[in-house]
Structure formats: structure tokens, C-alpha cells
Scaffold this active site. Structure first.
Site, PDB file in Angstrom:
ATOM      1  N   SER A  58      -2.323  -7.450  -4.416  1.00  0.00           N
ATOM      2  CA  SER A  58      -1.380  -7.791  -3.354  1.00  0.00           C
ATOM      3  C   SER A  58      -1.904  -7.241  -2.039  1.00  0.00           C
ATOM      4  O   SER A  58      -2.661  -6.262  -2.021  1.00  0.00           O
ATOM      5  CB  SER A  58      -0.007  -7.184  -3.654  1.00  0.00           C
ATOM      6  OG  SER A  58       0.855  -7.278  -2.533  1.00  0.00           O
ATOM      7  N   TYR A  87       5.305   0.164  -6.113  1.00  0.00           N
ATOM      8  CA  TYR A  87       4.669  -1.162  -6.106  1.00  0.00           C
ATOM      9  C   TYR A  87       3.353  -1.138  -5.340  1.00  0.00           C
ATOM     10  O   TYR A  87       2.322  -1.602  -5.846  1.00  0.00           O
ATOM     11  CB  TYR A  87       5.607  -2.198  -5.496  1.00  0.00           C
ATOM     12  CG  TYR A  87       4.969  -3.568  -5.386  1.00  0.00           C
ATOM     13  CD1 TYR A  87       4.774  -4.346  -6.522  1.00  0.00           C
ATOM     14  CD2 TYR A  87       4.543  -4.064  -4.160  1.00  0.00           C
ATOM     15  CE1 TYR A  87       4.176  -5.597  -6.440  1.00  0.00           C
ATOM     16  CE2 TYR A  87       3.943  -5.306  -4.064  1.00  0.00           C
ATOM     17  CZ  TYR A  87       3.762  -6.080  -5.208  1.00  0.00           C
ATOM     18  OH  TYR A  87       3.154  -7.312  -5.120  1.00  0.00           O
TER      19      TYR A  87
END
Length: 259
Positions: A144, A157
């Protein structure tokens, strides 16, 4: 790229929707067989039936929760039991939870680590040796843009995706010359079910489509690069963030996802 076409079998985790589903359609369209993995068996079966009817390929459905402590190992054991040889692995399963560590349930942290880090690592470690032995293969690990800097309110995350990015880049060099291609794919905000869990506050910038992300991944895999960021704006931000003063980078990231 022949590894994702006819005569090959690709395992896709998180295949029931979003980027995983788009990868499944793209590979099936090229004639490649598939093993589809996600938690929702009914959704996977519907997708498999559609792909078989449209592309006349072999599709195996293996429902599995990769957050289970033995989820990845159980999945590989089932592959072995069915005699399924995996030529390419797309570790797409992942989740992000928006919230501060001190106030969120502990399970929100452990689930993100279990799926984003442990499941991905175990599947890669167990399936890579066979690819190297055969002298051909491909692994795409979905990281990501959050992996390029710490993101307050999504601390676990962003840390998990930093792990995926670093792990995959290092692996790219380890397998050099073996015939196995390795890529870390770094999407930004993408129009998927991810935000059903993370919440809209976690989205930074305009959302790209899953098909655009898959296009970016396949081009990068052909080039043999260790990692790629999807979208020009995302690429600029991901390049800039690690080069800013530390406090400024963290503050800007916090502001972008502040509840």
C-alpha cells in the site's frame, strides 16, 4: 508474463472482490487456471462459475480465513492434498482498521497482523521453493502507499504494509536468476470493499479502480521491478513522504486520515 496465461495456475487470496476479483478476471481471460481463496465460499463459487463459463478454464475454490493461526498452513496442505501446483501467487488478502491503538479492541491489531503479515509471509515461504525448483513463477504481494510512512490512526495497518513492502523488495533480490518474478504492488485509495472496514476517513485522494491497479501490476511485472505504486499522484506522494522531515511527514499523514 507467460506464467499468468494458459498452462499455469495462479492462487489469489482475497479473490472475492476488488483487486483480487479483477486479477481473477484478467488471468482467466488470458487462459490461466485459478485457485480462489477468501472467507466467503458462496461468493467464490459464484465467481468461479462465471469464470469457468466465460473462459473455459479450471477454477478451484478453497475458502479459508487467513487470520486463523494455522490458516495459511492449512491452505497449503489442501493444495498438496488435491495435487495442485501453484505457478503464481497473488497475496491480495488484507484489511485496514481506522482507529487509535489505545482505544481499539486488541483484535483489530492482531487481525491486521495475522492477515497482512503472517498469512502473506507463510504462503510465500511455503509456495516459493516449488517455483524456484521448477525455474518459473511469480509472486505479487499487495502492499500500500501507506507503507511508505507512519500513519497515525492506522498505525498497525501502515506498519503491516511497510513490512510487506520491505519484505517483498528484499525477496525480489533473493530470487534473482531463479526464473521467479517478485513484485510489491502499492495501491493508494482504490474503489473496493476495503473502506467498508477502514471507513471513508482512511481514503486519501481520488479512488482508483481495481482494473487500473491490475494494469499497473502487470506492466511492472513485465519490467521486472521490485515494487510499483499505482497512480501518478500516489507515486509522487510515496516518493516524497520518506524524504520529508520526520515530524512533518507524520503530521501530514495524520491530517490526511484524521477522523
Amino acid at each position: 508474463m507467460r506464467i499468468l496465461t494458459a498452462g499455469s495456475t495462479t492462487l489469489i487470496t482475497g479473490a472475492s472482490s476488488g483487486i483480487g476479483r479483477s486479477f481473477a478476471h484478467r488471468i482467466a481471460g488470458a487462459g490461466g487456471d485459478l485457485v480462489l481463496v477468501a472467507r466467503r465460499a458462496e461468493v467464490l463459487e459464484d465467481l468461479a462459475a462465471e469464470l469457468r463459463a466465460r473462459h473455459h478454464i479450471e477454477v478451484t475454490v478453497l475458502p479459508q480465513d487467513l487470520n486463523r493461526p494455522d490458516g495459511a498452513e492449512t491452505l497449503v496442505a489442501e493444495l498438496d492434498a488435491q495435487g495442485l501446483r501453484i505457478d503464481a501467487l497473488i497475496n491480495n488478502a488484507g484489511l485496514g482498521i481506522h482507529g487509535d491503538l489505545a482505544t481499539a479492541p486488541l483484535s483489530s491489531a492482531t487481525t491486521q497482523i495475522g492477515v497482512n503479515v503472517r498469512g502473506l509471509t507463510v504462503l510465500t515461504a511455503l509456495l516459493l521453493p516449488g517455483m524456484i525448483e521448477r525455474g518459473r513463477g511469480a509472486i505479487i504481494n499487495v502492499a500500500s502507499t501507506a507503507g511508505f510512512q507512519p500513519v497515525p490512526h492506522m498505525a498497525v495497518y501502515s506498519a503491516s504494509k511497510a513490512y510487506v513492502l520491505t519484505f517483498t523488495r528484499a525477496l525480489w533480490r533473493e530470487v534473482r536468476g531463479t526464473g521467479v518474478d517478485v513484485l510489491a504492488l502499492c495501491p493508494g485509495a482504490t474503489d473496493t470493499a476495503f473502506f467498508d472496514t477502514a471507513g471513508d476517513a482512511a481514503a486519501v485522494g481520488n479512488r482508483r479502480t481495481p482494473d487500473q491497479v491490475v494494469d499497473t501490476a502487470l506492466r511492472a511485472l513485465r519490467r521486472g521491478t521490485p515494487s510499483v505504486v499505482d497512480g501518478g499522484g500516489n507515486a509522487v506522494v510515496s516518493w516524497l513522504a520518506p524524504r520529508l522531515p520526520e515530524r512533518l511527514a507524520i503530521s501530514l499523514a495524520e491530517r490526511s486520515v484524521r477522523p
